[in-house]
Design a protein around this motif. Sequence first.
Motif, PDB file in Angstrom:
ATOM      1  N   ASN A 193      -1.412  -1.076  -4.042  1.00 46.68           N
ATOM      2  CA  ASN A 193      -2.558  -0.203  -4.122  1.00 46.68           C
ATOM      3  C   ASN A 193      -2.076   1.088  -3.576  1.00 46.68           C
ATOM      4  OD1 ASN A 193      -4.802  -2.286  -4.183  1.00 46.68           O
ATOM      5  ND2 ASN A 193      -4.204  -2.716  -2.096  1.00 46.68           N
ATOM      6  N   ASN A 203       0.937  -1.006   0.087  1.00 50.58           N
ATOM      7  CA  ASN A 203       0.057   0.109  -0.073  1.00 50.58           C
ATOM      8  C   ASN A 203       0.883   1.186  -0.108  1.00 50.58           C
ATOM      9  OD1 ASN A 203      -2.714  -1.103   0.201  1.00 50.58           O
ATOM     10  ND2 ASN A 203      -1.945  -1.937   2.404  1.00 50.58           N
ATOM     11  N   THR A 234      -8.667   4.480  -4.856  1.00 51.24           N
ATOM     12  CA  THR A 234      -7.662   3.542  -4.762  1.00 51.24           C
ATOM     13  C   THR A 234      -7.353   2.961  -6.098  1.00 51.24           C
ATOM     14  OG1 THR A 234      -8.042   2.995  -2.387  1.00 51.24           O
ATOM     15  CG2 THR A 234      -6.829   1.555  -3.576  1.00 51.24           C
ATOM     16  N   ASN A 268      -3.354   4.654  -2.758  1.00 53.50           N
ATOM     17  CA  ASN A 268      -4.183   5.470  -2.066  1.00 53.50           C
ATOM     18  C   ASN A 268      -4.297   6.773  -2.216  1.00 53.50           C
ATOM     19  OD1 ASN A 268      -5.519   2.922  -0.823  1.00 53.50           O
ATOM     20  ND2 ASN A 268      -3.903   3.071   0.425  1.00 53.50           N
TER      21      ASN A 268
END
Length: 84
Positions: free
Chosen positions: A75, A12, A68, A77
């Motif tokens: 990922n 992420n 996202t 964000n």
Amino acid sequence: MKIKVKKAAEQNEQVVINTDFIRLDSLLKFKGIALTGGEAKQFILDGIVKVNGEVCTARGKKIRSGDTVRIFSTNYNIVSENEN
């Protein structure tokens, strides 16, 4: 013959934007995922980019804070610099 496949670890990453939105193809270039606009377009048309969990084939898709984007087990964000 057996083939072993290792799934890449999911990552992420937070992306801070200072505008209301960023186009999907521009985001891929901004993050260095695609080196050129043509490469970004091909990634998108090949259906390997997901926006908010759904495959997106529109390279001009406006990506806004709270969205996202997922590509290559990462990922991204999106947040506004005002929220940071």
